[in-house]
Enzyme design. Structure first.
Site, PDB file in Angstrom:
ATOM      1  N   HIS A 118       0.806  -1.222   0.000  1.00 45.94           N
ATOM      2  CA  HIS A 118       0.000   0.000   0.000  1.00 45.94           C
ATOM      3  C   HIS A 118       0.841   1.275   0.000  1.00 45.94           C
ATOM      4  O   HIS A 118       0.343   2.346   0.310  1.00 45.94           O
ATOM      5  CB  HIS A 118      -0.983  -0.027   1.190  1.00 45.94           C
ATOM      6  CG  HIS A 118      -2.059  -1.069   1.033  1.00 45.94           C
ATOM      7  ND1 HIS A 118      -2.852  -1.519   2.064  1.00 45.94           N
ATOM      8  CD2 HIS A 118      -2.474  -1.757  -0.066  1.00 45.94           C
ATOM      9  CE1 HIS A 118      -3.701  -2.430   1.602  1.00 45.94           C
ATOM     10  NE2 HIS A 118      -3.488  -2.603   0.323  1.00 45.94           N
ATOM     11  N   CYS A 129       3.885  15.089 -13.424  1.00 47.17           N
ATOM     12  CA  CYS A 129       5.142  14.938 -14.176  1.00 47.17           C
ATOM     13  C   CYS A 129       5.951  13.710 -13.773  1.00 47.17           C
ATOM     14  O   CYS A 129       6.988  13.439 -14.362  1.00 47.17           O
ATOM     15  CB  CYS A 129       5.993  16.200 -14.016  1.00 47.17           C
ATOM     16  SG  CYS A 129       6.757  16.340 -12.379  1.00 47.17           S
ATOM     17  N   GLY A 185      -1.853  -9.531  12.466  1.00 50.79           N
ATOM     18  CA  GLY A 185      -2.545  -8.269  12.695  1.00 50.79           C
ATOM     19  C   GLY A 185      -3.234  -7.678  11.485  1.00 50.79           C
ATOM     20  O   GLY A 185      -3.172  -6.469  11.285  1.00 50.79           O
ATOM     21  N   THR A 186      -3.886  -8.545  10.711  1.00 52.84           N
ATOM     22  CA  THR A 186      -4.685  -7.995   9.604  1.00 52.84           C
ATOM     23  C   THR A 186      -6.087  -8.578   9.647  1.00 52.84           C
ATOM     24  O   THR A 186      -6.269  -9.765   9.903  1.00 52.84           O
ATOM     25  CB  THR A 186      -4.027  -8.252   8.227  1.00 52.84           C
ATOM     26  OG1 THR A 186      -4.887  -7.709   7.208  1.00 52.84           O
ATOM     27  CG2 THR A 186      -3.754  -9.714   7.957  1.00 52.84           C
ATOM     28  N   ASN A 211      -3.210 -13.008  15.741  1.00 49.38           N
ATOM     29  CA  ASN A 211      -4.167 -11.904  15.850  1.00 49.38           C
ATOM     30  C   ASN A 211      -4.793 -11.938  17.235  1.00 49.38           C
ATOM     31  O   ASN A 211      -4.911 -13.008  17.831  1.00 49.38           O
ATOM     32  CB  ASN A 211      -5.269 -12.033  14.771  1.00 49.38           C
ATOM     33  CG  ASN A 211      -5.952 -10.715  14.472  1.00 49.38           C
ATOM     34  OD1 ASN A 211      -6.538 -10.091  15.357  1.00 49.38           O
ATOM     35  ND2 ASN A 211      -5.876 -10.268  13.227  1.00 49.38           N
ATOM     36  N   ALA A 229       0.915  -9.427  18.767  1.00 48.95           N
ATOM     37  CA  ALA A 229       2.014  -9.926  17.936  1.00 48.95           C
ATOM     38  C   ALA A 229       3.326 -10.052  18.715  1.00 48.95           C
ATOM     39  O   ALA A 229       4.024 -11.066  18.616  1.00 48.95           O
ATOM     40  CB  ALA A 229       2.204  -8.989  16.743  1.00 48.95           C
TER      41      ALA A 229
HETATM   42  P1  OAD Z   1      -7.391  -3.427  10.325  1.00 42.82           P
HETATM   43  O1  OAD Z   1      -7.504  -2.244  11.218  1.00 42.82           O
HETATM   44  O2  OAD Z   1      -8.522  -3.716   9.404  1.00 42.82           O
HETATM   45  O3  OAD Z   1      -7.148  -4.740  11.194  1.00 42.82           O
HETATM   46  C1  OAD Z   1      -6.199  -4.790  12.209  1.00 42.82           C
HETATM   47  C2  OAD Z   1      -6.154  -6.211  12.762  1.00 42.82           C
HETATM   48  O4  OAD Z   1      -5.130  -6.277  13.725  1.00 42.82           O
HETATM   49  C3  OAD Z   1      -7.444  -6.667  13.425  1.00 42.82           C
HETATM   50  O5  OAD Z   1      -7.778  -7.968  12.940  1.00 42.82           O
HETATM   51  C4  OAD Z   1      -7.082  -6.717  14.922  1.00 42.82           C
HETATM   52  O6  OAD Z   1      -7.773  -7.753  15.603  1.00 42.82           O
HETATM   53  C5  OAD Z   1      -5.597  -7.004  14.849  1.00 42.82           C
HETATM   54  N1  OAD Z   1      -4.778  -6.536  15.995  1.00 42.82           N
HETATM   55  C6  OAD Z   1      -4.912  -5.392  16.720  1.00 42.82           C
HETATM   56  N2  OAD Z   1      -3.921  -5.271  17.618  1.00 42.82           N
HETATM   57  C7  OAD Z   1      -3.123  -6.353  17.458  1.00 42.82           C
HETATM   58  C8  OAD Z   1      -1.904  -6.808  18.076  1.00 42.82           C
HETATM   59  N3  OAD Z   1      -1.308  -6.117  19.045  1.00 42.82           N
HETATM   60  N4  OAD Z   1      -1.365  -7.969  17.642  1.00 42.82           N
HETATM   61  C9  OAD Z   1      -1.966  -8.703  16.668  1.00 42.82           C
HETATM   62  N5  OAD Z   1      -3.112  -8.327  16.054  1.00 42.82           N
HETATM   63  C10 OAD Z   1      -3.671  -7.174  16.425  1.00 42.82           C
HETATM   64  O7  OAD Z   1      -6.006  -3.256   9.547  1.00 42.82           O
HETATM   65  P2  OAD Z   1      -5.507  -3.959   8.196  1.00 42.82           P
HETATM   66  O8  OAD Z   1      -5.962  -5.368   8.104  1.00 42.82           O
HETATM   67  O9  OAD Z   1      -4.058  -3.691   8.101  1.00 42.82           O
HETATM   68  O10 OAD Z   1      -5.418   0.224   3.459  1.00 42.82           O
HETATM   69  O11 OAD Z   1      -6.256  -3.103   7.104  1.00 42.82           O
HETATM   70  C11 OAD Z   1      -6.007  -3.361   5.755  1.00 42.82           C
HETATM   71  C12 OAD Z   1      -6.016  -2.082   4.972  1.00 42.82           C
HETATM   72  O12 OAD Z   1      -7.233  -1.365   5.255  1.00 42.82           O
HETATM   73  C13 OAD Z   1      -4.934  -1.090   5.357  1.00 42.82           C
HETATM   74  O13 OAD Z   1      -3.697  -1.352   4.729  1.00 42.82           O
HETATM   75  C14 OAD Z   1      -5.503   0.207   4.885  1.00 42.82           C
HETATM   76  C15 OAD Z   1      -6.932   0.060   5.359  1.00 42.82           C
HETATM   77  O14 OAD Z   1      -7.884   0.746   4.626  1.00 42.82           O
HETATM   78  C16 OAD Z   1      -5.229   1.383   2.835  1.00 42.82           C
HETATM   79  O15 OAD Z   1      -5.161   2.442   3.417  1.00 42.82           O
HETATM   80  C17 OAD Z   1      -5.107   1.211   1.349  1.00 42.82           C
END
Ligand code: OAD
Length: 241
Positions: A118, A129, A185-186, A211, A229
């Site tokens: 991203h 440009c 963490g996604t 997660n 994590a």
């Molecule tokens: P999210 O905010 O959707 O998800 C974060 C995840 O991390 C959730 O599943 C939480 O349960 C988990 N989480 C939180 N704290 C944690 C920890 N300490 N250890 C492990 N897990 C933990 O974020 P993303 O999945 O990264 O895109 O979101 C994907 C994309 O959506 C991002 O890259 C961004 C957003 O819109 C763009 O901006 C293009």
């Protein structure tokens, strides 16, 4: 394909190559807000006003204000224990980080094979440009292109933007070749990034999800480590199989 995987048997150090597929939760322990959880960025900010090309065309200064706010937060954050453990693994096996994060914390921790799906918060580009530049100014005060005078925009993927094909290919190649794929963490709801782990699954990699809670993609994984994590990652390196 792998047989059912016993969590106690997964030790990354027994393998030759690993891909870490990381999202906002990876940086949560560094203090970077996630997007969808409590206090998430998209709970406070409507992406249609701050994170898409239409918003930038309508009011670039407003969109820059939002990105300068994000620069301001990330500038104060340090890589956490999880980032550092991943970076340290590089000396021991082949490690590729495929990240959706734009904060640069994996690289700051020392990881050298990082595919930023991203984009990056510290890079800017001019779509007029083609000028590009990089720097950690916070705030980025003068978003005018030094080459043509147009607006510089953050070199990150906004809603509706296409991902860079060369990055997708690099991520797919790493996924297809790895022995173990660890998603950290996604939430797994943003495509096309969320589909990439399926490449690893189809190629027979052992699949691990780290997660704090179950996700939309949990069924794809053989092993689930439920917790932050920084606490869960050491377990993948300490178990002696
Ligand atoms: P999210 O905010 O959707 O998800 C974060 C995840 O991390 C959730 O599943 C939480 O349960 C988990 N989480 C939180 N704290 C944690 C920890 N300490 N250890 C492990 N897990 C933990 O974020 P993303 O999945 O990264 O895109 O979101 C994907 C994309 O959506 C991002 O890259 C961004 C957003 O819109 C763009 O901006 C293009």
């Amino acid at each position: 394909m792998h047989e059912a995987v016993d969590p106690a048997q997964i030790n990354l150090l027994d393998h030759e190559s690993v891909v870490f597929f990381t999202g906002a939760g990876m940086s949560a322990e560094s203090g970077v807000p996630t997007f969808r959880g409590p206090g998430g960025v998209w709970k406070t900010y409507d992406y249609e006003e701050y994170a898409c090309q239409e918003a930038f065309d309508a009011d670039p200064a407003r969109v820059w204000e939002f990105h300068n706010y994000r620069r301001g937060i990330v500038a104060q954050c340090e890589p956490n224990r999880g980032h550092r453990l991943i970076a340290e693994l590089e000396g021991r096996l082949k490690v590729t980080v495929v990240t959706q994060n734009i904060d640069g914390l994996h690289q700051q921790a020392g990881s050298t094979h990082v595919v930023e799906l991203h984009g990056g918060l510290w890079r800017v580009r001019c779509d007029g440009c083609g000028h590009r530049q990089e720097g950690r100014e916070s705030p980025f005060e003068d978003p005018r292109c030094p080459a043509c005078g147009g607006w510089l925009r953050p070199d990150i993927v906004w809603f509706g933007d296409l991902l860079d094909m060369s990055r997708i290919r690099a991520a797919e190649d790493a996924m297809a070749e790895c022995d173990v794929m660890v998603a950290i963490g996604t939430s797994g709801v943003v495509f096309p990034a969320a589909a990439l782990p399926m490449v690893a699954k189809q190629a027979g990699a052992a699949m691990v999800e780290v997660n704090v809670e179950p996700t939309e993609m949990s069924a794809l994984y053989d092993v689930h480590l439920r917790g932050p994590a920084g606490e869960m990652l050491p377990r993948l390196m300490e178990r002696s199989g």
